[in-house]
Scaffold this motif. Structure first.
Motif, PDB file in Angstrom:
ATOM      1  N   ARG A  34      15.767   1.591 -14.138  1.00 31.02           N
ATOM      2  CA  ARG A  34      16.237   2.104 -12.844  1.00 31.02           C
ATOM      3  C   ARG A  34      17.443   1.334 -12.325  1.00 31.02           C
ATOM      4  O   ARG A  34      18.235   1.863 -11.587  1.00 31.02           O
TER       5      ARG A  34
ATOM      6  N   PRO B 138      12.978  11.712  -7.069  1.00 28.81           N
ATOM      7  CA  PRO B 138      12.618  10.525  -6.281  1.00 28.81           C
ATOM      8  C   PRO B 138      11.516   9.742  -6.998  1.00 28.81           C
ATOM      9  O   PRO B 138      10.898  10.251  -7.940  1.00 28.81           O
ATOM     10  N   TYR B 139      11.238   8.550  -6.512  1.00 33.30           N
ATOM     11  CA  TYR B 139      10.218   7.716  -7.129  1.00 33.30           C
ATOM     12  C   TYR B 139       8.834   8.341  -6.995  1.00 33.30           C
ATOM     13  O   TYR B 139       7.993   8.202  -7.864  1.00 33.30           O
ATOM     14  N   SER B 140       8.579   9.059  -5.917  1.00 32.94           N
ATOM     15  CA  SER B 140       7.292   9.729  -5.709  1.00 32.94           C
ATOM     16  C   SER B 140       7.543  10.984  -4.889  1.00 32.94           C
ATOM     17  O   SER B 140       8.668  11.260  -4.477  1.00 32.94           O
TER      18      SER B 140
END
Length: 190
Positions: free
Chosen positions: A117, A162-164
């Motif tokens: 990332r 997105p991350y979550s």
């Protein structure tokens, strides 16, 4: 999920290698006995030859019994995979990669390529593992024996997610009798 593999000591027991080790030791004993019985002293080259033959004998004896000589000298090479991280140590240094920092993993031409990332790229050369890398990374396909899982690869545009906050849907082709198939994988934003 947890997977750990020692990369040293993948020898199969072999009577032939054990026999070769015995021959090296016997030849060394014969060389020493010949030097002593002939009344000649030991020269530097004699000592070098004796040490080489003894080490070869030890190497083949331990290999013939299924052990790697490297294990006795504390040289550790391993792969450890758990829910948080991927750790690998080969002849070089140890690498620790956390799954939360990983964008993608690719295995090609003897390299593990991690895209992280932080926009860094980490290449780990596996050619030092010889045939073990083929054996080791095929075992990832056997994880489903104990606990069912979904394996997806060659996914693109993951950096746009997105991350979550999303769910994954995989629309796969139905192939009769197959345990795997190509799929259209989409992210559904919540």
């Amino acid at each position: 999920m947890e997977y750990q593999q020692n990369l040293n000591g993948h020898f199969k027991k072999s009577r032939f290698r054990f026999f070769i080790g015995i021959l090296f030791f016997l030849f060394t004993v014969f060389l020493i006995q010949h030097r002593i019985s002939s009344g000649q002293g030991f020269r530097v080259w004699d000592w070098i030859g004796i040490v080489i033959f003894l080490l070869n004998g030890l190497y083949h004896l331990t290999g013939g019994m299924g052990y790697a000589l490297e294990n006795f000298f504390g040289r550790k090479s391993f792969v450890h995979i758990d829910d948080d991280k991927f750790r690998i140590k080969t002849i070089g240094k140890e690498h620790v990669i956390f799954w939360s920092e990983t964008e993608s993993i690719e295995f090609r031409n003897g390299y593990l390529r991690f895209s992280l990332r932080k926009e860094t790229l980490l290449l780990i050369q596996l050619s030092v593992l010889d045939d073990i890398s083929k054996e080791l990374f095929w075992e990832a396909h056997l994880v489903g024996k104990d606990k069912e899982y979904y394996h997806m690869e060659q996914l693109v545009n993951l950096g746009a997610l997105p991350y979550s906050g999303f769910k994954i849907a995989a629309f796969q082709l139905k192939i009769v009798g197959a345990s795997a198939a190509p799929a259209r994988v989409v992210a559904v934003m919540e």
